[in-house]
Design a protein around this motif. Structure first.
Motif, short mmCIF file in Angstrom:
data_model
loop_
_atom_site.label_atom_id
_atom_site.label_comp_id
_atom_site.label_asym_id
_atom_site.label_seq_id
_atom_site.Cartn_x
_atom_site.Cartn_y
_atom_site.Cartn_z
N ARG A 215 0.83 -1.20 0.00
CA ARG A 215 0.00 0.00 0.00
C ARG A 215 0.87 1.25 0.00
NH1 ARG A 215 -5.30 -0.74 3.94
NH2 ARG A 215 -6.19 -2.57 2.88
N GLY A 216 0.23 2.40 -0.14
CA GLY A 216 0.94 3.66 -0.06
C GLY A 216 2.03 3.78 -1.12
N GLU A 217 3.13 4.42 -0.74
CA GLU A 217 4.22 4.64 -1.69
C GLU A 217 4.81 3.33 -2.20
OE1 GLU A 217 5.15 7.44 -3.09
OE2 GLU A 217 3.57 8.49 -2.00
N ASP A 218 4.87 2.32 -1.34
CA ASP A 218 5.39 1.02 -1.78
C ASP A 218 4.49 0.40 -2.85
OD1 ASP A 218 7.51 1.23 -0.04
OD2 ASP A 218 6.58 0.01 1.53
N GLY A 219 3.18 0.52 -2.66
CA GLY A 219 2.25 0.00 -3.65
C GLY A 219 2.35 0.73 -4.97
N ILE A 220 2.47 2.05 -4.90
CA ILE A 220 2.62 2.85 -6.11
C ILE A 220 3.88 2.44 -6.85
CG2 ILE A 220 3.07 5.19 -6.98
CD1 ILE A 220 1.25 6.22 -4.71
N ALA A 221 4.98 2.27 -6.13
CA ALA A 221 6.25 1.88 -6.75
C ALA A 221 6.14 0.53 -7.43
CB ALA A 221 7.35 1.86 -5.69
N GLU A 222 5.43 -0.41 -6.80
CA GLU A 222 5.31 -1.74 -7.38
C GLU A 222 4.48 -1.72 -8.66
OE1 GLU A 222 4.05 -6.23 -5.91
OE2 GLU A 222 4.61 -4.70 -4.43
N MET A 245 -7.44 7.38 -3.08
CA MET A 245 -7.44 8.34 -4.18
C MET A 245 -6.01 8.72 -4.57
SD MET A 245 -9.09 10.14 -6.39
CE MET A 245 -10.81 10.33 -5.89
N LYS A 246 -5.18 8.97 -3.60
CA LYS A 246 -3.79 9.35 -3.92
C LYS A 246 -3.04 8.19 -4.56
CE LYS A 246 -3.10 13.26 -0.80
NZ LYS A 246 -4.51 13.59 -0.69
N THR A 247 -3.36 6.96 -4.16
CA THR A 247 -2.74 5.80 -4.80
C THR A 247 -3.18 5.71 -6.25
OG1 THR A 247 -2.59 4.55 -2.73
CG2 THR A 247 -2.57 3.28 -4.78
N ALA A 248 -4.48 5.87 -6.49
CA ALA A 248 -4.99 5.79 -7.86
C ALA A 248 -4.34 6.84 -8.75
CB ALA A 248 -6.51 5.96 -7.86
N ILE A 249 -4.24 8.06 -8.26
CA ILE A 249 -3.60 9.12 -9.05
C ILE A 249 -2.12 8.84 -9.22
CG2 ILE A 249 -3.01 11.58 -9.03
CD1 ILE A 249 -5.72 12.04 -7.59
N GLY A 250 -1.49 8.33 -8.16
CA GLY A 250 -0.05 8.08 -8.21
C GLY A 250 0.37 7.01 -9.19
N VAL A 251 -0.54 6.09 -9.52
CA VAL A 251 -0.16 5.01 -10.45
C VAL A 251 -0.62 5.27 -11.87
CG1 VAL A 251 -0.19 3.27 -8.62
CG2 VAL A 251 -2.26 3.66 -9.96
N THR A 252 -1.27 6.41 -12.10
CA THR A 252 -1.80 6.72 -13.42
C THR A 252 -0.78 7.48 -14.26
OG1 THR A 252 -4.05 6.81 -12.54
CG2 THR A 252 -3.69 7.85 -14.67
N ARG A 253 -0.59 7.06 -15.47
CA ARG A 253 0.38 7.71 -16.37
C ARG A 253 -0.12 9.09 -16.78
NH1 ARG A 253 -1.69 8.32 -21.22
NH2 ARG A 253 -3.18 6.83 -22.07
#
Length: 338
Positions: A215-222, A245-253
């Motif tokens: 989750r969080g930054e680790d999840g985004i990185a993965e 919401m921040k995770t969803a935005i963080g993983v979107t190109r």
């Protein structure tokens, strides 16, 4: 009738309440054959939403038409129907634009976990199943009242496309249905973010190609690693929290889209990030009636089986245990049968 009621945070009861009655000529009364507990019902159960003590709770049900108002033309007593959780006339300007959940005559199912429910706009809302669903399709038909169309709406709003990449944030029933929607829409790479093995199994069965437990930054990185540090084309936010919401935005190109259907609680949008990366954000309450005919056909021809999200079935009288099971994540989604 017997109905599930809420009295305070954590206080769910099944008790006698007045039967619903026809109030307007466009109404119908439906005898509930199956209802269920929604993840959004847990917000008041956990004390996160205001509670009116003694109010009925539950907005998802299917059943048999018991009575119709004088202006109802398309349905009659004895018809087996799917009841969208949000009722609409399906004719106003908003409905015609595909926003049935913002109908000018909007209504909501108020006693889906009960013996009877009133539908405000019967002709515009109800969808007939053509007879009693076979036992093996009952759960999937029930899923069409909310969670499957809501997951579908997330995919539509996010811009899921054939051959594209998608991530689903949230492994509740809506998130899992979002995985299924992305698969049906032809996404080539579908990443389910889930830390719970039973839910991971359903996600894979629904078409997830990857599962990320972090989750969080680790999840985004993965997720970014899986996508060669590009990010996904489409992110489905199916939780409603700020972290989700921040995770969803963080993983979107850059240039991608986020579809959000989780009821927002404490969400603060990073507008600057959306602006700088040209990320689109769309979503909201699912216009269930808009998607129902297509989804019902997919269920009836057995192309999709969203009923897999139901992993516990209880009699209506045991609704309090159903709430506890979902709150403690011992169950993904609970069916209640009067």
């Amino acid at each position: 009738m017997r109905a599930t009621t809420i009295h305070a945070a954590g206080d769910i009861r099944v008790e006698e309440v007045p039967d619903p009655v026809i109030k307007k000529p466009t109404d119908a009364i439906v005898k509930v054959t199956a209802g269920c507990i929604c993840g959004s019902d847990l917000w008041p159960y956990r004390g996160e939403n205001p509670i009116r003590s003694g109010a009925t709770i539950g907005h998802e049900c299917i059943g048999i038409v018991e009575e119709v108002g004088s202006e109802v033309r398309d349905f009659k007593a004895g018809d087996y129907v799917v009841v969208p959780f949000c009722h609409c006339d399906n004719t106003c300007a908003n409905c015609q634009a595909g926003a049935q959940s913002a109908c000018v005559n909007l209504g909501m199912t108020a006693s889906g976990q009960a013996e009877y429910a009133r539908v405000n706009q019967a002709d515009g809302s109800l969808v007939a199943t053509g007879g009693t669903p076979p036992d093996d399709l009952l759960a999937s038909v029930l899923a069409l009242t909310d969670v499957m169309p809501t997951g579908w709406h997330a995919a539509v709003c996010a811009g899921v496309r054939k051959g594209g990449t998608a991530v689903v944030v949230g492994d509740g029933a809506v998130g899992l249905c979002g995985v299924l929607a992305a698969s049906v829409m032809g996404a080539e790479k579908i990443i389910a973010m889930s830390r719970h093995e039973p839910r991971q199994e359903i996600a894979r069965a629904f078409g997830a190609t990857h599962v990320v437990a972090a989750r969080g930054e680790d999840g985004i990185a993965e997720v970014r690693e899986i996508t060669d540090d590009i990010g996904v084309d489409a992110a489905l936010e199916c939780v409603g929290t700020d972290e989700a919401m921040k995770t969803a935005i963080g993983v979107t190109r850059p240039g991608g889209g986020v579809g959000f259907v989780g009821v927002p609680h404490g969400v603060e949008l990073p507008i600057r990030t959306l602006f700088e990366r040209n990320i689109g954000l769309r979503g909201g309450i699912a216009p269930v009636r808009r998607y129902l005919p297509e989804l019902l056909a997919l269920v009836q021809d057995r192309t999709i089986d969203p009923g897999k999200v139901f992993d516990l079935t209880l009699p209506l009288e045991e609704a309090p245990e159903g709430y506890r099971a979902m709150d403690e994540r011992r169950a993904i989604k609970v069916m209640l049968q009067p």
